[in-house]
Scaffold this motif. Structure first.
Motif, PDB file in Angstrom:
ATOM      1  N   LYS A 119       0.835  -1.197   0.000  1.00  0.00           N
ATOM      2  CA  LYS A 119       0.000   0.000   0.000  1.00  0.00           C
ATOM      3  C   LYS A 119       0.870   1.247   0.000  1.00  0.00           C
ATOM      4  O   LYS A 119       1.740   1.428   0.864  1.00  0.00           O
ATOM      5  CB  LYS A 119      -0.923  -0.015   1.235  1.00  0.00           C
ATOM      6  N   SER A 120       0.647   2.100  -0.999  1.00  0.00           N
ATOM      7  CA  SER A 120       1.314   3.408  -1.131  1.00  0.00           C
ATOM      8  C   SER A 120       2.832   3.314  -1.223  1.00  0.00           C
ATOM      9  O   SER A 120       3.534   4.255  -0.852  1.00  0.00           O
ATOM     10  CB  SER A 120       0.910   4.322   0.030  1.00  0.00           C
ATOM     11  N   LYS A 121       3.355   2.211  -1.703  1.00  0.00           N
ATOM     12  CA  LYS A 121       4.804   2.042  -1.835  1.00  0.00           C
ATOM     13  C   LYS A 121       5.188   1.922  -3.310  1.00  0.00           C
ATOM     14  O   LYS A 121       4.405   1.432  -4.123  1.00  0.00           O
ATOM     15  CB  LYS A 121       5.264   0.789  -1.097  1.00  0.00           C
ATOM     16  N   ARG A 150       2.007   2.632  -4.996  1.00  0.00           N
ATOM     17  CA  ARG A 150       2.079   4.033  -5.426  1.00  0.00           C
ATOM     18  C   ARG A 150       2.604   4.095  -6.857  1.00  0.00           C
ATOM     19  O   ARG A 150       2.169   4.914  -7.668  1.00  0.00           O
ATOM     20  CB  ARG A 150       2.993   4.824  -4.491  1.00  0.00           C
ATOM     21  N   SER A 151       3.556   3.194  -7.154  1.00  0.00           N
ATOM     22  CA  SER A 151       4.077   3.095  -8.513  1.00  0.00           C
ATOM     23  C   SER A 151       4.561   1.661  -8.733  1.00  0.00           C
ATOM     24  O   SER A 151       4.883   0.955  -7.773  1.00  0.00           O
ATOM     25  CB  SER A 151       5.225   4.082  -8.745  1.00  0.00           C
ATOM     26  N   GLU A 166       0.487   6.012  -9.537  1.00  0.00           N
ATOM     27  CA  GLU A 166      -0.804   6.414  -8.948  1.00  0.00           C
ATOM     28  C   GLU A 166      -1.069   7.874  -9.292  1.00  0.00           C
ATOM     29  O   GLU A 166      -0.178   8.720  -9.180  1.00  0.00           O
ATOM     30  CB  GLU A 166      -0.708   6.204  -7.440  1.00  0.00           C
ATOM     31  N   LYS A 168      -2.459  11.628  -8.804  1.00  0.00           N
ATOM     32  CA  LYS A 168      -2.629  12.528  -7.652  1.00  0.00           C
ATOM     33  C   LYS A 168      -4.109  12.776  -7.458  1.00  0.00           C
ATOM     34  O   LYS A 168      -4.838  13.029  -8.402  1.00  0.00           O
ATOM     35  CB  LYS A 168      -1.897  13.851  -7.911  1.00  0.00           C
ATOM     36  N   LYS A 169      -4.542  12.700  -6.214  1.00  0.00           N
ATOM     37  CA  LYS A 169      -5.977  12.856  -5.920  1.00  0.00           C
ATOM     38  C   LYS A 169      -6.327  14.255  -5.534  1.00  0.00           C
ATOM     39  O   LYS A 169      -5.645  15.055  -5.101  1.00  0.00           O
ATOM     40  CB  LYS A 169      -6.387  11.877  -4.832  1.00  0.00           C
TER      41      LYS A 169
END
Length: 169
Positions: A119-121, A150-151, A166, A168-169
């Motif tokens: 997650k998010s890495k 994340r990527s 990912e 940008k939100k």
């Protein structure tokens, strides 16, 4: 002289190595053309006799791919019947090549992994495998990782190719 620093080892980059999930076990391929008349014609009585007399125990605890190397038109029941004979002995039976077999094994294995640890890495899907990892496994791994990472990159840390980032939100 300056100290050499391994920036990759100190980064947050996670390596996803498909070789880590490669199942141990012998893989074999059975070519059913050996049981066809001149390699092309399936005569049911003869085919069933060949299967009855074949030593299926030689496939004990092996992964087996069943295929036909000729352009013979094989009824579905013939391949299923081979699978029925193999079932008491083989770990897994698939119709196709060894690569199809490996892809099927990876499909099972990859579907059971907890990808939330990514997650998010930033993740690199390691390339250059020494084991026969099929391309389908790389695609499947990227698909499973995408909702979490994340990527995603492919290759080695020194020469990775970006595949996904990912938004940008």
């Amino acid at each position: 002289m300056e100290e050499i620093i391994n920036k990759v080892a100190n980064s947050a980059l996670e390596v996803f190595d498909l070789e880590d999930y490669y199942p141990k076990g012998l893989r074999v391929q059975i070519d059913i053309s050996q049981w066809l008349l001149e390699g092309f014609l399936l005569k049911e009585k003869d085919f069933r006799e060949h299967l009855k007399n074949h030593d299926w125990s030689q496939y004990q605890d092996q992964y087996v791919a069943v295929h036909c190397s000729t352009d013979a038109i094989i009824p579905a029941w013939a391949l299923i019947l081979v699978g029925v004979h193999l079932a008491p002995f083989a770990k897994k039976v698939v119709n196709g090549t060894i690569e199809d077999l490996d892809a099927s094994l990876y499909e099972e294995i990859l579907s059971k992994i907890d990808y939330s640890v990514y997650k998010s890495k930033p993740v690199i899907v390691k390339g250059c495998s020494r084991k026969p990892v099929p391309m389908r496994a790389y695609i499947l791994a990227a698909n499973y990782l995408q909702p979490f990472a994340r990527s995603i990159m492919y290759g080695e840390a020194c020469s990775a190719v970006p595949l996904y980032k990912e938004s940008k939100k």
